[in-house]
Design a protein around this motif. Structure first.
Motif, mmCIF file in Angstrom:
data_model
loop_
_atom_site.group_PDB
_atom_site.id
_atom_site.type_symbol
_atom_site.label_atom_id
_atom_site.label_comp_id
_atom_site.label_asym_id
_atom_site.label_seq_id
_atom_site.Cartn_x
_atom_site.Cartn_y
_atom_site.Cartn_z
ATOM 1 N N VAL A 129 0.827 -1.199 0.000
ATOM 2 C CA VAL A 129 0.000 0.000 0.000
ATOM 3 C C VAL A 129 0.870 1.261 0.000
ATOM 4 C CG1 VAL A 129 -1.785 1.252 1.266
ATOM 5 C CG2 VAL A 129 -1.859 -1.229 1.153
ATOM 6 N N GLU A 130 1.946 1.261 0.775
ATOM 7 C CA GLU A 130 2.818 2.443 0.818
ATOM 8 C C GLU A 130 3.483 2.682 -0.532
ATOM 9 O OE1 GLU A 130 3.145 4.723 3.200
ATOM 10 O OE2 GLU A 130 1.524 3.633 4.160
ATOM 11 N N GLY A 131 3.939 1.637 -1.172
ATOM 12 C CA GLY A 131 4.523 1.774 -2.503
ATOM 13 C C GLY A 131 3.508 2.260 -3.511
ATOM 14 N N SER A 132 2.273 1.814 -3.357
ATOM 15 C CA SER A 132 1.211 2.256 -4.246
ATOM 16 C C SER A 132 0.933 3.747 -4.074
ATOM 17 C CB SER A 132 -0.053 1.449 -3.981
ATOM 18 O OG SER A 132 -1.107 1.884 -4.788
ATOM 19 N N LYS A 133 0.940 4.217 -2.823
ATOM 20 C CA LYS A 133 0.739 5.660 -2.585
ATOM 21 C C LYS A 133 1.864 6.473 -3.196
ATOM 22 C CE LYS A 133 -1.776 5.280 1.765
ATOM 23 N NZ LYS A 133 -1.709 5.532 3.211
ATOM 24 N N ARG A 134 3.102 5.994 -3.016
ATOM 25 C CA ARG A 134 4.267 6.721 -3.532
ATOM 26 C C ARG A 134 4.233 6.780 -5.058
ATOM 27 N NH1 ARG A 134 8.650 4.489 -5.358
ATOM 28 N NH2 ARG A 134 8.179 2.513 -4.358
ATOM 29 N N LEU A 135 3.948 5.657 -5.705
ATOM 30 C CA LEU A 135 3.901 5.635 -7.156
ATOM 31 C C LEU A 135 2.720 6.434 -7.699
ATOM 32 C CD1 LEU A 135 4.860 1.919 -7.696
ATOM 33 C CD2 LEU A 135 6.178 3.903 -8.439
ATOM 34 N N GLY A 136 1.599 6.439 -6.983
ATOM 35 C CA GLY A 136 0.460 7.251 -7.395
ATOM 36 C C GLY A 136 0.769 8.737 -7.327
ATOM 37 N N ARG A 137 1.486 9.134 -6.267
ATOM 38 C CA ARG A 137 1.901 10.532 -6.150
ATOM 39 C C ARG A 137 2.850 10.913 -7.287
ATOM 40 N NH1 ARG A 137 2.551 10.005 -0.896
ATOM 41 N NH2 ARG A 137 4.763 9.529 -1.098
ATOM 42 N N ASN A 138 3.777 10.020 -7.601
ATOM 43 C CA ASN A 138 4.693 10.276 -8.717
ATOM 44 C C ASN A 138 3.929 10.383 -10.033
ATOM 45 O OD1 ASN A 138 6.838 10.189 -6.986
ATOM 46 N ND2 ASN A 138 7.528 8.151 -7.592
ATOM 47 N N ALA A 139 2.950 9.511 -10.243
ATOM 48 C CA ALA A 139 2.145 9.550 -11.470
ATOM 49 C C ALA A 139 1.397 10.868 -11.576
ATOM 50 C CB ALA A 139 1.171 8.378 -11.500
ATOM 51 N N LYS A 140 0.875 11.354 -10.450
ATOM 52 C CA LYS A 140 0.139 12.620 -10.470
ATOM 53 C C LYS A 140 1.037 13.774 -10.882
ATOM 54 C CE LYS A 140 -0.651 14.758 -6.614
ATOM 55 N NZ LYS A 140 -1.183 15.226 -5.332
ATOM 56 N N TRP A 141 2.210 13.882 -10.267
ATOM 57 C CA TRP A 141 3.078 15.029 -10.556
ATOM 58 C C TRP A 141 3.687 14.953 -11.950
ATOM 59 C CZ3 TRP A 141 1.940 19.036 -8.119
ATOM 60 C CH2 TRP A 141 1.537 18.981 -6.791
ATOM 61 N N VAL A 142 4.002 13.772 -12.409
ATOM 62 C CA VAL A 142 4.541 13.638 -13.772
ATOM 63 C C VAL A 142 3.456 13.935 -14.797
ATOM 64 C CG1 VAL A 142 5.564 12.030 -15.424
ATOM 65 C CG2 VAL A 142 6.368 12.065 -13.076
ATOM 66 N N ALA A 143 2.217 13.514 -14.535
ATOM 67 C CA ALA A 143 1.116 13.806 -15.455
ATOM 68 C C ALA A 143 0.826 15.298 -15.492
ATOM 69 C CB ALA A 143 -0.135 13.030 -15.050
ATOM 70 N N ILE A 144 0.857 15.967 -14.340
ATOM 71 C CA ILE A 144 0.638 17.412 -14.317
ATOM 72 C C ILE A 144 1.749 18.125 -15.085
ATOM 73 C CG2 ILE A 144 0.658 19.422 -12.791
ATOM 74 C CD1 ILE A 144 -0.887 17.701 -10.752
ATOM 75 N N ALA A 145 2.993 17.690 -14.886
ATOM 76 C CA ALA A 145 4.110 18.295 -15.631
ATOM 77 C C ALA A 145 3.946 18.054 -17.123
ATOM 78 C CB ALA A 145 5.430 17.717 -15.135
ATOM 79 N N SER A 146 3.487 16.887 -17.500
ATOM 80 C CA SER A 146 3.285 16.575 -18.912
ATOM 81 C C SER A 146 2.202 17.454 -19.526
ATOM 82 C CB SER A 146 2.912 15.104 -19.055
ATOM 83 O OG SER A 146 2.545 14.806 -20.367
ATOM 84 N N ILE A 147 1.130 17.686 -18.793
ATOM 85 C CA ILE A 147 0.050 18.540 -19.302
ATOM 86 C C ILE A 147 0.546 19.972 -19.453
ATOM 87 C CG2 ILE A 147 -2.193 19.531 -18.707
ATOM 88 C CD1 ILE A 147 -2.913 16.772 -17.511
ATOM 89 N N ILE A 148 1.283 20.470 -18.479
ATOM 90 C CA ILE A 148 1.799 21.838 -18.556
ATOM 91 C C ILE A 148 2.769 21.980 -19.728
ATOM 92 C CG2 ILE A 148 3.256 23.528 -17.361
ATOM 93 C CD1 ILE A 148 1.924 22.568 -14.751
ATOM 94 N N ILE A 149 3.685 21.025 -19.876
ATOM 95 C CA ILE A 149 4.634 21.075 -20.987
ATOM 96 C C ILE A 149 3.905 20.955 -22.324
ATOM 97 C CG2 ILE A 149 6.531 19.816 -22.095
ATOM 98 C CD1 ILE A 149 7.529 19.167 -19.243
ATOM 99 N N GLY A 150 2.904 20.103 -22.392
ATOM 100 C CA GLY A 150 2.118 19.964 -23.620
ATOM 101 C C GLY A 150 1.385 21.238 -23.975
ATOM 102 N N LEU A 151 0.805 21.904 -22.974
ATOM 103 C CA LEU A 151 0.119 23.176 -23.246
ATOM 104 C C LEU A 151 1.108 24.251 -23.680
ATOM 105 C CD1 LEU A 151 -2.539 23.227 -20.394
ATOM 106 C CD2 LEU A 151 -2.902 22.785 -22.827
ATOM 107 N N LEU A 152 2.302 24.251 -23.110
ATOM 108 C CA LEU A 152 3.331 25.190 -23.547
ATOM 109 C C LEU A 152 3.748 24.926 -24.993
ATOM 110 C CD1 LEU A 152 5.611 25.467 -20.398
ATOM 111 C CD2 LEU A 152 4.193 27.260 -21.399
ATOM 112 N N ILE A 153 3.899 23.675 -25.353
ATOM 113 C CA ILE A 153 4.256 23.330 -26.736
ATOM 114 C C ILE A 153 3.163 23.770 -27.697
ATOM 115 C CG2 ILE A 153 4.603 21.379 -28.310
ATOM 116 C CD1 ILE A 153 6.118 19.987 -26.035
ATOM 117 N N ILE A 154 1.910 23.540 -27.324
ATOM 118 C CA ILE A 154 0.792 23.962 -28.180
ATOM 119 C C ILE A 154 0.760 25.481 -28.294
ATOM 120 C CG2 ILE A 154 -1.735 24.073 -28.313
ATOM 121 C CD1 ILE A 154 -1.772 21.246 -27.097
ATOM 122 N N GLY A 155 0.951 26.181 -27.165
ATOM 123 C CA GLY A 155 0.946 27.647 -27.199
ATOM 124 C C GLY A 155 2.068 28.214 -28.044
#
Length: 109
Positions: free
Chosen positions: A72-98
């Motif tokens: 469960v602890e590893g799942s929380k850690r990996l989920g947190r990593n997935a959230k922040w990497v996905a947010i960074a990906s969306i921001i970078i993608g929007l910057l590329i589109i802009g």
């Protein structure tokens, strides 16, 4: 005294019996599943930052697999990593589109 020593199988059977379980009734199945942000990783895959959003998707799947394996602890850690990497990906993608829209529409015809 007993003439036979207790076998390991006998001890194992007693340890797994419900009467020997002295916990407070919480089993592993009672632990709620932590967020793995799979939906956010899938949405980030539509942004043009491909190496980064695939990493977010992989972290999310690893979080799900980690929970299924009982970590469960590893799942929380990996989920947190997935959230922040996905947010960074969306921001970078929007910057590329802009930037690509700004370059495209600012060129003189």
């Amino acid at each position: 005294m007993s003439q036979y020593a207790p076998s390991p199988d006998f001890k194992r059977a007693l340890d797994s019996s419900p009467e020997a379980n002295t916990e407070d009734g919480k089993a592993e199945e009672d632990v709620p599943m932590p967020k793995n942000y799979l939906w956010l990783a899938i949405v980030s895959c539509f942004c043009p930052a491909y190496p980064i959003n695939i990493v977010a998707f992989v972290f999310s799947i690893m979080s799900l697999n980690s929970y299924n394996n009982g970590d469960v602890e590893g799942s929380k850690r990996l989920g947190r990593n997935a959230k922040w990497v996905a947010i960074a990906s969306i921001i970078i993608g929007l910057l590329i589109i802009g930037v690509s829209c700004a370059v495209h529409f600012s060129r003189k015809a």
